[in-house]
Design an enzyme around this catalytic site. Structure first.
Site, mmCIF file in Angstrom:
data_model
loop_
_atom_site.group_PDB
_atom_site.id
_atom_site.type_symbol
_atom_site.label_atom_id
_atom_site.label_comp_id
_atom_site.label_asym_id
_atom_site.label_seq_id
_atom_site.Cartn_x
_atom_site.Cartn_y
_atom_site.Cartn_z
ATOM 1 N N GLU A 116 77.158 -14.705 24.960
ATOM 2 C CA GLU A 116 76.255 -15.762 25.436
ATOM 3 C C GLU A 116 76.421 -17.036 24.606
ATOM 4 O OE1 GLU A 116 72.703 -13.351 25.381
ATOM 5 O OE2 GLU A 116 73.512 -12.170 27.035
ATOM 6 N N ASN A 135 69.015 -6.693 19.712
ATOM 7 C CA ASN A 135 69.181 -8.147 19.840
ATOM 8 C C ASN A 135 68.107 -8.642 20.811
ATOM 9 O OD1 ASN A 135 69.988 -10.770 20.302
ATOM 10 N ND2 ASN A 135 71.903 -10.228 21.349
ATOM 11 N N TRP A 136 67.107 -9.277 20.267
ATOM 12 C CA TRP A 136 65.976 -9.713 21.107
ATOM 13 C C TRP A 136 66.306 -10.944 21.955
ATOM 14 C CZ3 TRP A 136 60.955 -9.348 17.569
ATOM 15 C CH2 TRP A 136 60.707 -7.990 17.290
ATOM 16 N N LYS A 137 67.435 -11.578 21.652
ATOM 17 C CA LYS A 137 67.826 -12.807 22.378
ATOM 18 C C LYS A 137 66.657 -13.812 22.347
ATOM 19 C CE LYS A 137 71.183 -10.125 24.925
ATOM 20 N NZ LYS A 137 71.977 -9.914 26.121
ATOM 21 N N HIS A 151 78.669 -13.755 20.006
ATOM 22 C CA HIS A 151 78.083 -13.093 21.184
ATOM 23 C C HIS A 151 78.590 -13.819 22.437
ATOM 24 C CE1 HIS A 151 75.287 -11.548 24.124
ATOM 25 N NE2 HIS A 151 74.993 -10.585 23.261
ATOM 26 N N GLU A 196 81.285 -5.520 23.621
ATOM 27 C CA GLU A 196 80.293 -5.798 24.666
ATOM 28 C C GLU A 196 80.997 -6.401 25.877
ATOM 29 O OE1 GLU A 196 75.985 -6.272 23.198
ATOM 30 O OE2 GLU A 196 76.922 -8.234 23.152
ATOM 31 N N GLY A 255 70.300 -4.994 24.005
ATOM 32 C CA GLY A 255 69.564 -6.194 24.390
ATOM 33 C C GLY A 255 68.223 -5.815 24.987
ATOM 34 N N GLY A 256 68.158 -5.833 26.325
ATOM 35 C CA GLY A 256 66.907 -5.614 27.049
ATOM 36 C C GLY A 256 66.083 -4.427 26.567
ATOM 37 N N SER A 275 73.947 -2.886 28.614
ATOM 38 C CA SER A 275 73.074 -2.027 29.426
ATOM 39 C C SER A 275 72.882 -0.631 28.832
ATOM 40 C CB SER A 275 73.600 -1.936 30.864
ATOM 41 O OG SER A 275 73.581 -3.213 31.474
ATOM 42 N N GLY A 313 73.261 -6.944 30.522
ATOM 43 C CA GLY A 313 72.090 -7.319 31.315
ATOM 44 C C GLY A 313 72.233 -7.045 32.805
#
Ligand code: 13P
Length: 254
Positions: free
Chosen positions: A99, A11-13, A97, A167, A234-235, A213, A173
């Site tokens: 977010e 997930n590149w966000k 999600h 999640e 993610g990251g 993470s 993150g």
């Protein structure tokens, strides 16, 4: 039950900043995913990069989107519909999600999106997870509420097309991943919650993944001991070598 084929989603966000950078990152990941890769790999870039990436899609990397609206058309400014995503070859869509939920998305909207995605033959990857953990285990009830809401109105056949991504918000993150034991306990809890809503044999077939993470350094342990069938990353999906190492951690078997 763990699926034999793992699912690893990047997930590149809201990254990267330009189409050129997105193409570069995608080509770096492309080079690292072998044609014999044993996992199903999905990349979910920002909407605007989807058309470019779709032009060079790797046979082993499916395209995902980070959200969709439940309406196909109409007065919903700023939204993208499932039909529009499907037209660009998108196969997976993240729904609910944390977010997005933080921006006001409700359980009811999440459920509508799940139905709309299935109608378009998109695989909904529905995100659930608690904000924090209390000592008494009350957070399990928050997760159960999310599961109940997301599955409302689904038949057993439809449910089997849904992926659930656990999640925990505190792990997103932050560098503080859930432990393999936390993940295993949650996997058992999700299956038992689904069993109350559907049959056990249906519940056990649902593909569950973990996100929060995930890195090269913890992927192997989380995969072998966490009981889930893959990861939502993610990251670490913004760095091709790191992302490839996470995929590889699932390819070594249990
Ligand atoms: P991080 O891997 O950066 O913690 O993000 C997890 C996530 O939110 C993926 O959807």
């Amino acid at each position: 039950m763990k699926h034999t084929q793992a699912l690893v989603i990047g997930n590149w966000k809201l990254n990267p900043g330009t189409t050129a950078e997105a193409k570069l990152l995608y080509s770096q990941i492309r080079k690292k995913v072998s044609k014999n890769c044993l996992a199903t790999v999905v990349i979910a870039p920002p909407f605007l990069f989807i058309p470019e990436i779709a032009k060079t899609i790797h046979p082993k990397i499916a395209l995902g989107a980070q959200d969709m609206h439940y309406e196909e058309r109409g007065a919903v400014t700023g939204e993208i519909g499932g039909g529009q995503l499907a037209a660009f070859g998108v196969q997976y869509v993240l729904i609910g999600h944390s977010e997005r939920r933080a921006l006001g998305e409700t359980d009811t909207q999440v459920n509508k999106k799940v139905h709309a995605a299935l109608k378009r033959k998109l695989t909904p990857v529905v995100c659930i997870g608690e904000r924090t953990r209390d000592g008494q285990g009350q957070f399990y009830q928050d997760v159960a509420t999310q599961i109940k809401a997301l599955t409302t109105g689904l038949t057993a056949v439809q449910l089997q097309k849904v992926v659930i991504a656990y999640e925990p918000i505190w792990a997103i993150g932050t560098g503080l991943n859930a432990t393999a034991e936390n993940v295993k306990e949650m996997q058992l809890f999700i299956v038992s919650t689904l069993t109350k809503l559907f049959e056990r044999k249906v519940a056990e077939k649902i593909l569950l993944i973990y996100g929060g993470s995930v890195k090269d350094s913890n992927a192997r342990e989380l995969y072998t001991q966490g009981g889930m069938s893959g990861f939502l990353v993610g990251g670490a999906s913004l760095e091709a070598t790191e992302f490839a190492a996470i995929i590889h951690a699932t390819e070594l078997g249990n």
